[in-house]
Scaffold this motif. Structure first.
Motif, short mmCIF file in Angstrom:
data_model
loop_
_atom_site.label_atom_id
_atom_site.label_comp_id
_atom_site.label_asym_id
_atom_site.label_seq_id
_atom_site.Cartn_x
_atom_site.Cartn_y
_atom_site.Cartn_z
N GLY A 166 6.85 -0.72 4.18
CA GLY A 166 5.82 0.03 3.46
C GLY A 166 4.44 -0.57 3.69
N ILE A 167 4.36 -1.90 3.69
CA ILE A 167 3.08 -2.56 3.98
C ILE A 167 2.65 -2.24 5.41
CG2 ILE A 167 2.00 -4.82 4.33
CD1 ILE A 167 3.67 -5.79 1.91
N ARG A 168 3.60 -2.26 6.35
CA ARG A 168 3.28 -1.92 7.75
C ARG A 168 2.70 -0.52 7.85
NH1 ARG A 168 5.64 0.94 12.12
NH2 ARG A 168 7.24 1.77 10.75
N ILE A 169 3.34 0.42 7.20
CA ILE A 169 2.86 1.81 7.25
C ILE A 169 1.49 1.94 6.59
CG2 ILE A 169 3.33 4.14 6.40
CD1 ILE A 169 6.34 3.45 6.73
N ALA A 170 1.31 1.27 5.45
CA ALA A 170 0.03 1.36 4.75
C ALA A 170 -1.10 0.75 5.57
CB ALA A 170 0.13 0.66 3.39
N VAL A 171 -0.82 -0.40 6.19
CA VAL A 171 -1.86 -1.05 7.01
C VAL A 171 -2.22 -0.15 8.19
CG1 VAL A 171 -2.26 -2.97 8.60
CG2 VAL A 171 -1.34 -3.40 6.32
N LEU A 172 -1.22 0.40 8.85
CA LEU A 172 -1.51 1.26 10.00
C LEU A 172 -2.23 2.54 9.58
CD1 LEU A 172 1.72 0.87 12.17
CD2 LEU A 172 -0.58 0.06 12.69
N ASP A 173 -1.87 3.08 8.43
CA ASP A 173 -2.52 4.31 7.97
C ASP A 173 -3.93 4.08 7.47
OD1 ASP A 173 -0.60 6.13 8.57
OD2 ASP A 173 0.21 6.30 6.54
N LEU A 174 -4.13 2.99 6.72
CA LEU A 174 -5.41 2.82 6.03
C LEU A 174 -6.46 2.07 6.84
CD1 LEU A 174 -4.06 1.96 2.47
CD2 LEU A 174 -4.98 4.14 3.28
N TRP A 175 -6.05 1.04 7.56
CA TRP A 175 -7.05 0.19 8.20
C TRP A 175 -7.13 0.33 9.71
CZ3 TRP A 175 -4.40 -2.50 4.05
CH2 TRP A 175 -5.19 -2.58 2.90
N VAL A 176 -6.04 0.62 10.35
CA VAL A 176 -6.07 0.73 11.82
C VAL A 176 -5.30 1.98 12.28
CG1 VAL A 176 -6.53 -1.65 12.45
CG2 VAL A 176 -4.19 -0.97 11.90
N PRO A 177 -5.76 3.15 11.87
CA PRO A 177 -5.02 4.35 12.28
C PRO A 177 -5.02 4.58 13.79
CG PRO A 177 -7.07 4.94 11.18
CD PRO A 177 -6.91 3.45 11.05
N GLN A 178 -5.98 4.00 14.50
CA GLN A 178 -6.01 4.15 15.96
C GLN A 178 -4.84 3.43 16.64
OE1 GLN A 178 -8.22 2.52 14.14
NE2 GLN A 178 -8.52 0.48 14.99
N LYS A 179 -4.12 2.57 15.89
CA LYS A 179 -2.97 1.83 16.43
C LYS A 179 -1.67 2.64 16.38
CE LYS A 179 -4.64 -2.37 17.20
NZ LYS A 179 -4.47 -3.15 18.37
N TRP A 180 -1.74 3.89 15.89
CA TRP A 180 -0.54 4.70 15.79
C TRP A 180 -0.16 5.27 17.16
CZ3 TRP A 180 3.20 4.41 12.67
CH2 TRP A 180 3.02 4.27 11.30
N SER A 181 0.11 4.42 18.11
CA SER A 181 0.66 4.87 19.39
C SER A 181 2.15 4.56 19.37
CB SER A 181 -0.02 4.16 20.55
OG SER A 181 0.32 2.79 20.54
N ILE A 182 2.87 5.16 20.28
CA ILE A 182 4.32 4.96 20.30
C ILE A 182 4.66 3.49 20.52
CG2 ILE A 182 6.42 5.47 21.59
CD1 ILE A 182 5.34 8.29 22.00
N GLU A 183 3.99 2.89 21.49
CA GLU A 183 4.33 1.50 21.80
C GLU A 183 3.97 0.54 20.66
OE1 GLU A 183 6.28 -1.27 23.50
OE2 GLU A 183 6.22 0.74 24.34
N SER A 184 2.80 0.70 20.06
CA SER A 184 2.43 -0.20 18.96
C SER A 184 3.30 0.07 17.72
CB SER A 184 0.95 -0.07 18.62
OG SER A 184 0.67 1.20 18.09
N ALA A 185 3.67 1.32 17.51
CA ALA A 185 4.55 1.63 16.37
C ALA A 185 5.93 0.99 16.58
CB ALA A 185 4.69 3.13 16.19
N ARG A 186 6.43 1.03 17.81
CA ARG A 186 7.71 0.39 18.09
C ARG A 186 7.63 -1.12 17.88
NH1 ARG A 186 9.23 3.78 23.51
NH2 ARG A 186 10.10 5.56 22.41
N LYS A 187 6.53 -1.70 18.39
CA LYS A 187 6.37 -3.15 18.24
C LYS A 187 6.24 -3.54 16.76
CE LYS A 187 3.70 -5.28 21.17
NZ LYS A 187 2.47 -5.77 21.84
N SER A 188 5.46 -2.80 16.01
CA SER A 188 5.29 -3.14 14.59
C SER A 188 6.58 -2.90 13.80
CB SER A 188 4.12 -2.37 13.98
OG SER A 188 4.40 -0.99 13.96
N ALA A 189 7.37 -1.90 14.20
CA ALA A 189 8.65 -1.66 13.52
C ALA A 189 9.60 -2.83 13.78
CB ALA A 189 9.27 -0.36 14.02
N ARG A 190 9.61 -3.35 15.02
CA ARG A 190 10.44 -4.53 15.30
C ARG A 190 9.99 -5.73 14.47
NH1 ARG A 190 9.23 -4.47 21.08
NH2 ARG A 190 9.48 -2.26 21.37
#
Length: 139
Positions: free
Chosen positions: A84-108
């Motif tokens: 949830g913190i990962r999703i919130a950080v990506l949504d609120l502060w760095v939405p430009q990081k929502w690429s497939i590769e960065s999302a996969r890396k952050s999920a890992r």
């Protein structure tokens, strides 16, 4: 009803790798935490009105299946919180990081961080289970 069936089928069949697994695991861990909270509220509400039922519930929680369930619950809490913190950080502060590769890396990383946070608690709870329920480790 067909919408629910389609959604569940989609969850099971879609092959989105880490992002999909993170999505499904986030929902499952959320449901696990919600189930625990409902059970906890119900059993705590019996303290004043049915103390014997409350004592029975506490004795039941000390049984091996419930302790194993608690160990899994702790993982659910850690994973749901970290993801949830990962999703919130990506949504609120760095939405430009929502690429497939960065999302996969952050999920890992969310999964690895959750396991690292969970392991000490799991080891401690497993040790307690072995001592109190099986008489091992000097118990």
């Amino acid at each position: 009803m067909s919408t629910l069936k389609e959604a569940l089928t989609g969850y099971a069949l879609y092959r989105g790798r880490e992002g999909h697994l993170s999505f499904v695991l986030h929902r499952l861990t959320g449901l696990g935490v919600l189930a625990f909270l409902i059970i906890h509220i119900l059993d705590t509400s019996t303290v004043y009105f049915f103390p014997s039922l409350y004592n029975h519930a506490i004795a039941l929680y000390r049984s091996t299946p419930f302790v194993i369930g608690e160990i899994i619950l702790v993982f659910c809490v850690f994973y749901h919180g970290v993801n949830g913190i990962r999703i919130a950080v990506l949504d609120l502060w760095v939405p430009q990081k929502w690429s497939i590769e960065s999302a996969r890396k952050s999920a890992r990383w969310a999964l690895i961080a959750s396991v690292i946070l969970w392991l000490p608690a799991a080891i401690w709870m497993t040790r307690s289970l072995l001592i109190h329920n099986f008489g091992l480790l000097g118990g």
